[in-house]
Design a protein around this motif. Structure first.
Motif, mmCIF file in Angstrom:
data_model
loop_
_atom_site.group_PDB
_atom_site.id
_atom_site.type_symbol
_atom_site.label_atom_id
_atom_site.label_comp_id
_atom_site.label_asym_id
_atom_site.label_seq_id
_atom_site.Cartn_x
_atom_site.Cartn_y
_atom_site.Cartn_z
ATOM 1 N N THR A 39 0.843 -1.191 0.000
ATOM 2 C CA THR A 39 0.000 0.000 0.000
ATOM 3 C C THR A 39 0.883 1.248 0.000
ATOM 4 O OG1 THR A 39 -1.662 -1.180 1.287
ATOM 5 C CG2 THR A 39 -1.850 1.215 1.204
ATOM 6 N N VAL A 40 0.536 2.194 -0.870
ATOM 7 C CA VAL A 40 1.290 3.444 -0.966
ATOM 8 C C VAL A 40 0.544 4.529 -0.190
ATOM 9 C CG1 VAL A 40 2.199 5.207 -2.519
ATOM 10 C CG2 VAL A 40 2.203 2.812 -3.227
ATOM 11 N N TYR A 41 1.254 5.172 0.724
ATOM 12 C CA TYR A 41 0.713 6.300 1.476
ATOM 13 C C TYR A 41 1.470 7.547 1.031
ATOM 14 C CZ TYR A 41 -1.289 2.700 4.442
ATOM 15 O OH TYR A 41 -1.990 1.619 4.908
ATOM 16 N N ARG A 42 0.716 8.556 0.581
ATOM 17 C CA ARG A 42 1.331 9.768 0.059
ATOM 18 C C ARG A 42 0.713 10.988 0.740
ATOM 19 N NH1 ARG A 42 0.527 9.394 -5.501
ATOM 20 N NH2 ARG A 42 2.477 8.264 -5.574
ATOM 21 N N LYS A 43 1.564 11.926 1.115
ATOM 22 C CA LYS A 43 1.123 13.179 1.709
ATOM 23 C C LYS A 43 1.858 14.315 1.004
ATOM 24 C CE LYS A 43 -0.908 15.756 4.769
ATOM 25 N NZ LYS A 43 -2.298 16.076 4.674
ATOM 26 N N GLU A 44 1.101 15.333 0.578
ATOM 27 C CA GLU A 44 1.698 16.475 -0.093
ATOM 28 C C GLU A 44 1.211 17.765 0.557
ATOM 29 O OE1 GLU A 44 1.962 14.806 -4.655
ATOM 30 O OE2 GLU A 44 0.197 15.962 -4.071
ATOM 31 N N ILE A 45 2.079 18.756 0.537
ATOM 32 C CA ILE A 45 1.689 20.087 0.968
ATOM 33 C C ILE A 45 1.546 20.907 -0.309
ATOM 34 C CG2 ILE A 45 2.356 22.163 2.222
ATOM 35 C CD1 ILE A 45 3.949 20.349 4.111
ATOM 36 N N LYS A 46 0.302 21.265 -0.632
ATOM 37 C CA LYS A 46 0.022 22.036 -1.839
ATOM 38 C C LYS A 46 -0.248 23.478 -1.459
ATOM 39 C CE LYS A 46 -2.298 18.337 -4.370
ATOM 40 N NZ LYS A 46 -3.545 17.985 -5.065
ATOM 41 N N LYS A 47 0.300 24.380 -2.241
ATOM 42 C CA LYS A 47 0.066 25.811 -2.057
ATOM 43 C C LYS A 47 -0.427 26.384 -3.379
ATOM 44 C CE LYS A 47 1.437 26.036 2.188
ATOM 45 N NZ LYS A 47 0.609 26.486 3.275
ATOM 46 N N ARG A 48 -1.342 27.332 -3.284
ATOM 47 C CA ARG A 48 -1.915 27.951 -4.472
ATOM 48 C C ARG A 48 -0.889 28.871 -5.128
ATOM 49 N NH1 ARG A 48 -5.332 26.455 -8.032
ATOM 50 N NH2 ARG A 48 -7.277 26.475 -6.912
ATOM 51 N N HIS A 49 -0.819 28.808 -6.438
ATOM 52 C CA HIS A 49 0.109 29.595 -7.237
ATOM 53 C C HIS A 49 -0.722 30.351 -8.273
ATOM 54 C CE1 HIS A 49 4.087 30.334 -9.011
ATOM 55 N NE2 HIS A 49 3.513 30.186 -10.175
ATOM 56 N N THR A 79 -10.848 35.038 -5.808
ATOM 57 C CA THR A 79 -11.823 33.993 -6.053
ATOM 58 C C THR A 79 -11.069 32.752 -6.497
ATOM 59 O OG1 THR A 79 -13.455 35.633 -6.719
ATOM 60 C CG2 THR A 79 -13.893 33.356 -7.331
ATOM 61 N N ASP A 80 -11.061 31.744 -5.640
ATOM 62 C CA ASP A 80 -10.396 30.487 -5.940
ATOM 63 C C ASP A 80 -11.324 29.630 -6.798
ATOM 64 O OD1 ASP A 80 -7.957 28.720 -4.865
ATOM 65 O OD2 ASP A 80 -9.734 27.453 -5.060
ATOM 66 N N ALA A 81 -10.757 28.949 -7.780
ATOM 67 C CA ALA A 81 -11.549 28.128 -8.689
ATOM 68 C C ALA A 81 -12.280 26.997 -7.966
ATOM 69 C CB ALA A 81 -10.661 27.550 -9.781
ATOM 70 N N GLU A 82 -11.695 26.485 -6.883
ATOM 71 C CA GLU A 82 -12.293 25.354 -6.162
ATOM 72 C C GLU A 82 -13.128 25.770 -4.959
ATOM 73 O OE1 GLU A 82 -9.759 21.945 -5.296
ATOM 74 O OE2 GLU A 82 -8.284 22.796 -6.685
ATOM 75 N N TYR A 83 -12.696 26.801 -4.231
ATOM 76 C CA TYR A 83 -13.283 27.111 -2.929
ATOM 77 C C TYR A 83 -14.032 28.436 -2.856
ATOM 78 C CZ TYR A 83 -10.127 23.330 -1.741
ATOM 79 O OH TYR A 83 -9.470 22.141 -1.719
ATOM 80 N N GLY A 84 -14.088 29.205 -3.938
ATOM 81 C CA GLY A 84 -14.763 30.496 -3.900
ATOM 82 C C GLY A 84 -13.859 31.584 -3.343
#
Length: 119
Positions: A39-49, A79-84
Motif C-alpha cells: 500500500t502506498v501512502y502519500r502526503k503532499e503540501i500544496k500551495k496555491r500559485h 476567487t479560488d476556482a475550487e473554494y470560492g
C-alpha cells in the motif's frame, strides 16, 4: 460570479486581461511511504500559485498597482476556482512591466505581469 483579486487593499480585477488570472498548485513538499503489504501512502503540501497578467494602462494607474505589490507577503482576497472567495497571504515575485508608448507626455504600460505563491 465575478472574479475578485484584491492585493493589499487595491482591486486588480478590473485591470486583468481576459484569462489573465491563472491558478495552479505548487507542491512544497511530498512524502511517500510504501507499506510492507504494498500500500502506498502519500502526503503532499500544496500551495496555491497565481499568475496574473494585466491590460495596457496609463502611468498613474500602473504606479498605483505596482505600489500595492511591494509589501510581501501580501494580503490577497481572490476567487479560488475550487473554494470560492478566500483571503490568504501570498509571496509576490517577478513583477514585470514594459513601457509601450509615450504620447503627449503620458506613458502607457503594457505587459505588466507577476506571480504569487501562497505563504
Amino acid at each position: 460570479m465575478e472574479a475578485k483579486l484584491i492585493i493589499n487593499g487595491v482591486d486588480f480585477a478590473p485591470w486583468c486581461k481576459s484569462g489573465g488570472i491563472q491558478q495552479q498548485y505548487a507542491i512544497r513538499r511530498s512524502r511517500e511511504v510504501v507499506a510492507t503489504d504494498g500500500t502506498v501512502y502519500r502526503k503532499e503540501i500544496k500551495k496555491r500559485h497565481l499568475i496574473v497578467s494585466l491590460v495596457e494602462m496609463r502611468d498613474a494607474s500602473a504606479r498605483r498597482l505596482l505600489a500595492a505589490l511591494r509589501p510581501s507577503p501580501a494580503s490577497v482576497t481572490y476567487t479560488d476556482a475550487e473554494y470560492g472567495d478566500l483571503v490568504k497571504q501570498f509571496l509576490i515575485s517577478s513583477p514585470q512591466e514594459t513601457a509601450k508608448t509615450v504620447t503627449g507626455g503620458n506613458t502607457s504600460w503594457s505587459g505588466i505581469s507577476f506571480t504569487m505563491e501562497e505563504k
